[in-house]
Design a protein around this motif. Sequence first.
Motif, PDB file in Angstrom:
ATOM      1  N   TRP A  78       0.903  -1.024   0.084  1.00 41.95           N
ATOM      2  CA  TRP A  78       0.078  -0.015   0.023  1.00 41.95           C
ATOM      3  C   TRP A  78       0.894   1.360   0.055  1.00 41.95           C
ATOM      4  CZ3 TRP A  78      -3.809   1.413   4.548  1.00 41.95           C
ATOM      5  CH2 TRP A  78      -4.451   2.511   4.309  1.00 41.95           C
ATOM      6  N   ASP A  79       0.955   1.977  -1.190  1.00 40.41           N
ATOM      7  CA  ASP A  79       1.531   3.235  -1.275  1.00 40.41           C
ATOM      8  C   ASP A  79       0.607   4.282  -0.812  1.00 40.41           C
ATOM      9  OD1 ASP A  79       2.384   5.629  -2.288  1.00 40.41           O
ATOM     10  OD2 ASP A  79       3.890   4.741  -3.456  1.00 40.41           O
ATOM     11  N   VAL A  80       0.544   4.959   0.222  1.00 43.75           N
ATOM     12  CA  VAL A  80      -0.418   5.714   0.683  1.00 43.75           C
ATOM     13  C   VAL A  80      -0.796   7.074  -0.371  1.00 43.75           C
ATOM     14  CG1 VAL A  80      -0.005   5.270   2.945  1.00 43.75           C
ATOM     15  CG2 VAL A  80       1.037   7.183   2.203  1.00 43.75           C
ATOM     16  N   MET A  81       0.457   7.367  -0.856  1.00 47.58           N
ATOM     17  CA  MET A  81       0.400   8.472  -2.019  1.00 47.58           C
ATOM     18  C   MET A  81      -0.606   8.117  -3.185  1.00 47.58           C
ATOM     19  SD  MET A  81       3.022  10.903  -4.211  1.00 47.58           S
ATOM     20  CE  MET A  81       3.218   9.667  -5.383  1.00 47.58           C
ATOM     21  N   HIS A  82      -0.239   6.943  -3.618  1.00 48.67           N
ATOM     22  CA  HIS A  82      -1.245   6.683  -4.919  1.00 48.67           C
ATOM     23  C   HIS A  82      -2.876   6.454  -4.483  1.00 48.67           C
ATOM     24  CE1 HIS A  82       2.023   6.690  -7.871  1.00 48.67           C
ATOM     25  NE2 HIS A  82       2.888   6.452  -7.106  1.00 48.67           N
ATOM     26  N   THR A  83      -2.943   5.849  -3.290  1.00 44.44           N
ATOM     27  CA  THR A  83      -4.316   5.596  -3.209  1.00 44.44           C
ATOM     28  C   THR A  83      -5.153   6.800  -2.888  1.00 44.44           C
ATOM     29  OG1 THR A  83      -3.900   5.151  -0.945  1.00 44.44           O
ATOM     30  CG2 THR A  83      -4.161   3.140  -2.364  1.00 44.44           C
ATOM     31  N   TRP A  84      -4.381   7.766  -2.258  1.00 46.17           N
ATOM     32  CA  TRP A  84      -4.925   9.165  -2.082  1.00 46.17           C
ATOM     33  C   TRP A  84      -5.028   9.778  -3.417  1.00 46.17           C
ATOM     34  CZ3 TRP A  84      -2.950  14.118  -2.937  1.00 46.17           C
ATOM     35  CH2 TRP A  84      -3.694  15.088  -2.234  1.00 46.17           C
ATOM     36  N   LEU A  85      -4.219   9.578  -4.261  1.00 37.97           N
ATOM     37  CA  LEU A  85      -4.267  10.347  -5.777  1.00 37.97           C
ATOM     38  C   LEU A  85      -5.403   9.669  -6.715  1.00 37.97           C
ATOM     39  CD1 LEU A  85      -0.410  11.071  -6.913  1.00 37.97           C
ATOM     40  CD2 LEU A  85      -1.973  12.763  -6.043  1.00 37.97           C
ATOM     41  N   GLY A  86      -5.496   8.542  -6.180  1.00 30.72           N
ATOM     42  CA  GLY A  86      -6.782   7.728  -6.595  1.00 30.72           C
ATOM     43  C   GLY A  86      -8.145   8.180  -6.042  1.00 30.72           C
ATOM     44  N   GLY A  87      -8.368   8.830  -5.165  1.00 29.49           N
ATOM     45  CA  GLY A  87      -9.593   9.104  -4.570  1.00 29.49           C
ATOM     46  C   GLY A  87      -9.885   8.196  -3.673  1.00 29.49           C
ATOM     47  N   GLU A  88      -9.345   7.376  -2.988  1.00 28.24           N
ATOM     48  CA  GLU A  88      -9.739   6.524  -1.856  1.00 28.24           C
ATOM     49  C   GLU A  88      -9.375   7.036  -0.642  1.00 28.24           C
ATOM     50  OE1 GLU A  88      -9.608   1.530  -3.190  1.00 28.24           O
ATOM     51  OE2 GLU A  88      -7.904   2.602  -2.312  1.00 28.24           O
ATOM     52  N   GLN A  89     -10.292   6.840   0.171  1.00 31.41           N
ATOM     53  CA  GLN A  89     -10.028   6.947   1.691  1.00 31.41           C
ATOM     54  C   GLN A  89      -9.272   5.876   2.274  1.00 31.41           C
ATOM     55  OE1 GLN A  89     -10.986  10.049   3.156  1.00 31.41           O
ATOM     56  NE2 GLN A  89     -11.510  10.469   1.279  1.00 31.41           N
ATOM     57  N   PRO A  90      -8.534   6.162   3.451  1.00 29.33           N
ATOM     58  CA  PRO A  90      -7.615   5.243   3.889  1.00 29.33           C
ATOM     59  C   PRO A  90      -8.708   3.965   4.346  1.00 29.33           C
ATOM     60  CG  PRO A  90      -6.989   7.399   4.751  1.00 29.33           C
ATOM     61  CD  PRO A  90      -8.142   7.407   3.875  1.00 29.33           C
ATOM     62  N   ALA A  91      -9.784   4.112   4.875  1.00 30.13           N
ATOM     63  CA  ALA A  91     -10.618   2.931   5.475  1.00 30.13           C
ATOM     64  C   ALA A  91     -11.037   2.096   4.025  1.00 30.13           C
ATOM     65  CB  ALA A  91     -11.954   3.342   5.940  1.00 30.13           C
TER      66      ALA A  91
END
Length: 266
Positions: free
Chosen positions: A167-180
Amino acid sequence: MKLAFSTLGVPGVPVPEVVALATRYGYHGVELRAHPEEPVHLGLPLGERADVAAAFKAGGVEILGIAGYVKVAAPGDDGPVLHELRSLLELARDLGTRFVRVFPGGGTEQSAEEADATAARRLGTAAEYAADLGVRILLETHDSHRTGADAGRVLGTVGHRQAGALWDVMHTWLGGEQPAQTYAALAPFLGYVQVKDIASAEDTTPLALGAGVLPLTECVDVLSRGGWDGWLCWEYEKRWYADAAPLPELLGAGRDHLARLLNDAA
């Protein structure tokens, strides 16, 4: 959770100096970037691999994983991709580490379904070899499969314990996903988590942890609530941003920031 940093933040630095940085600033492990311009790469002779492993062992620092550049969803023949992936797995075995990072790398000339199928086929084949070596392949949330939902879709198809997620936290954030949402998608597969910080979606120059916009507090909270006790690895992308501050001068404060997040989430 244990703390590590990636050698992407200290490009070209010799292994003994990397070990010294980890011990000096209280990191439990290091993710080694495997690239021809780095001290650790696929062409490293067996004797030098043993020297690298010995240096980390002597310093009491774990080699968290090998960050490779195989693109498992890329168009083309499977043969070259699987050959490079096997070489990465053998490097990980020789260095005594459990994880190998790969990218999706799906092409625009494919449909999403074709990219998923290609990645799942290759990961399924390589996972059998990985199991024999005691190594786990981790598909990073990146490029064509930026979100946890994207990576989880592939890994659910593979259905093999030796094929997991990074899990790369930058890419999931850029992809519009919330951490949960990301954690829910990746929890069955999660190997470890790459943390970092940036100024904005438009400016991804690496910053000190806590100095940018990425939801690090929420990520740690989600992991803690889920009872996850794996690794947090700081991937500071100095190699791609020459003007970014040197990582060594940030390591101490970065470790303290992560420790505070972990303490607050406990």
